[in-house]
Design an enzyme around this catalytic site. Structure first.
Site, PDB file in Angstrom:
ATOM      1  N   GLU A  36       0.074   2.279  -8.863  1.00 59.23           N
ATOM      2  CA  GLU A  36       0.376   0.875  -9.158  1.00 59.23           C
ATOM      3  C   GLU A  36      -0.908   0.072  -9.374  1.00 59.23           C
ATOM      4  O   GLU A  36      -0.990  -0.753 -10.287  1.00 59.23           O
ATOM      5  CB  GLU A  36       1.169   0.305  -7.973  1.00 59.23           C
ATOM      6  N   VAL A  37      -1.893   0.301  -8.532  1.00 61.17           N
ATOM      7  CA  VAL A  37      -3.137  -0.482  -8.601  1.00 61.17           C
ATOM      8  C   VAL A  37      -4.262   0.425  -9.130  1.00 61.17           C
ATOM      9  O   VAL A  37      -4.578   1.449  -8.513  1.00 61.17           O
ATOM     10  CB  VAL A  37      -3.512  -1.049  -7.214  1.00 61.17           C
ATOM     11  N   ASP A  88      -1.800  -1.917   4.284  1.00 59.70           N
ATOM     12  CA  ASP A  88      -0.976  -2.081   3.085  1.00 59.70           C
ATOM     13  C   ASP A  88      -0.045  -3.273   3.302  1.00 59.70           C
ATOM     14  O   ASP A  88       0.516  -3.472   4.379  1.00 59.70           O
ATOM     15  CB  ASP A  88      -0.172  -0.803   2.829  1.00 59.70           C
ATOM     16  N   ILE A  89       0.139  -4.068   2.247  1.00 59.55           N
ATOM     17  CA  ILE A  89       0.975  -5.267   2.338  1.00 59.55           C
ATOM     18  C   ILE A  89       2.452  -4.910   2.517  1.00 59.55           C
ATOM     19  O   ILE A  89       3.244  -5.719   3.012  1.00 59.55           O
ATOM     20  CB  ILE A  89       0.759  -6.163   1.092  1.00 59.55           C
ATOM     21  N   HIS A 130      -7.622   4.380  -4.379  1.00 60.23           N
ATOM     22  CA  HIS A 130      -7.294   4.125  -2.972  1.00 60.23           C
ATOM     23  C   HIS A 130      -6.636   5.355  -2.379  1.00 60.23           C
ATOM     24  O   HIS A 130      -5.905   6.065  -3.057  1.00 60.23           O
ATOM     25  CB  HIS A 130      -6.387   2.900  -2.800  1.00 60.23           C
ATOM     26  N   ASN A 170      -2.533   8.363  -5.335  1.00 58.79           N
ATOM     27  CA  ASN A 170      -1.794   8.419  -6.595  1.00 58.79           C
ATOM     28  C   ASN A 170      -2.734   8.146  -7.761  1.00 58.79           C
ATOM     29  O   ASN A 170      -3.658   7.332  -7.657  1.00 58.79           O
ATOM     30  CB  ASN A 170      -0.667   7.381  -6.580  1.00 58.79           C
ATOM     31  N   HIS A 189      -4.054   6.310   0.634  1.00 59.11           N
ATOM     32  CA  HIS A 189      -3.114   5.812   1.644  1.00 59.11           C
ATOM     33  C   HIS A 189      -3.248   6.702   2.881  1.00 59.11           C
ATOM     34  O   HIS A 189      -3.178   7.930   2.761  1.00 59.11           O
ATOM     35  CB  HIS A 189      -1.668   5.940   1.170  1.00 59.11           C
TER      36      HIS A 189
HETATM   37  P1  5GP Z   1      -0.227   2.889  -5.448  1.00 58.88           P
HETATM   38  O1  5GP Z   1       1.205   2.986  -5.900  1.00 58.88           O
HETATM   39  O2  5GP Z   1      -1.120   2.298  -6.511  1.00 58.88           O
HETATM   40  O3  5GP Z   1      -0.735   4.196  -4.908  1.00 58.88           O
HETATM   41  O4  5GP Z   1      -0.211   1.921  -4.198  1.00 58.88           O
HETATM   42  C1  5GP Z   1      -0.628   0.596  -4.233  1.00 58.88           C
HETATM   43  C2  5GP Z   1      -0.394   0.032  -2.846  1.00 58.88           C
HETATM   44  O5  5GP Z   1      -1.008  -1.227  -2.790  1.00 58.88           O
HETATM   45  C3  5GP Z   1       1.089  -0.172  -2.509  1.00 58.88           C
HETATM   46  O6  5GP Z   1       1.404   0.577  -1.339  1.00 58.88           O
HETATM   47  C4  5GP Z   1       1.195  -1.681  -2.281  1.00 58.88           C
HETATM   48  O7  5GP Z   1       2.068  -2.035  -1.218  1.00 58.88           O
HETATM   49  C5  5GP Z   1      -0.238  -2.075  -1.977  1.00 58.88           C
HETATM   50  N1  5GP Z   1      -0.573  -3.448  -2.374  1.00 58.88           N
HETATM   51  C6  5GP Z   1      -0.267  -4.047  -3.560  1.00 58.88           C
HETATM   52  N2  5GP Z   1      -0.747  -5.301  -3.574  1.00 58.88           N
HETATM   53  C7  5GP Z   1      -1.377  -5.486  -2.388  1.00 58.88           C
HETATM   54  C8  5GP Z   1      -2.079  -6.595  -1.825  1.00 58.88           C
HETATM   55  O8  5GP Z   1      -2.239  -7.670  -2.415  1.00 58.88           O
HETATM   56  N3  5GP Z   1      -2.585  -6.422  -0.572  1.00 58.88           N
HETATM   57  C9  5GP Z   1      -2.442  -5.246   0.119  1.00 58.88           C
HETATM   58  N4  5GP Z   1      -2.973  -5.186   1.348  1.00 58.88           N
HETATM   59  N5  5GP Z   1      -1.789  -4.185  -0.385  1.00 58.88           N
HETATM   60  C10 5GP Z   1      -1.262  -4.312  -1.634  1.00 58.88           C
END
Ligand code: 5GP
Length: 127
Positions: free
Chosen positions: A105-106, A35-36, A110, A97, A112
């Site tokens: 968010e994405v 994760d970034i 995915h 999520n 985690h």
């Molecule tokens: P969500 O809230 O959708 O479950 O989590 C999305 C995750 O994607 C977040 O933890 C965020 O830090 C990670 N993320 C967002 N953009 C990028 C990216 O460009 N590269 C990587 N490696 N992780 C990302």
């Protein structure tokens, strides 16, 4: 309403190689990368390569081969990180999520994998 997959999301771009990632594992149907913005010493994201928005989309519409491969990829990453309780690892938390209330968010499925410290309460109390 059926799911609509947005192929411009960040993880789709990572899968196409348009955005770099730090790869942890790649299989036929899954990719794992760090994760970034890590929330724990180990914070790895595991995604299917197919166009699935979230877990129920994947669980209901992915092929058996995709589901087996993705599930095993999660297990392999846990083993690779040395966090599996079955081999004396200290454990981990899986989070996936979905949607607005899940604070996704994405919009590409995915999981985690969070590990390397005690991850704390399962859900933050409402403020
Ligand atoms: P969500 O809230 O959708 O479950 O989590 C999305 C995750 O994607 C977040 O933890 C965020 O830090 C990670 N993320 C967002 N953009 C990028 C990216 O460009 N590269 C990587 N490696 N992780 C990302």
């Amino acid at each position: 309403m059926p799911y609509t997959y947005d192929d411009q999301n960040i993880f789709a771009k990572i899968l196409r190689g348009e955005i770099p990632c730090t790869k942890v594992l790649e299989t036929d149907h899954a990719l794992a990368f760090t994760d970034i913005s890590p929330k724990a010493p180990h914070h790895v994201l595991v995604i299917p390569k197919g166009p699935y928005v979230c877990h129920d989309h994947f669980a209901l519409h992915a092929t058996d081969a995709e589901i087996v491969d993705f599930t095993r990829a999660i297990g392999k990453v846990c083993a690779q990180l040395g966090v599996s309780p079955g081999t004396q690892g200290a454990g981990y938390r899986l989070i996936s999520n979905a949607g607005t209330d899940g604070v996704q968010e994405v919009p590409h499925l995915h999981v985690h994998i969070l590990a390397g410290r005690n991850i704390g309460p399962m859900v933050m109390a409402p403020s």
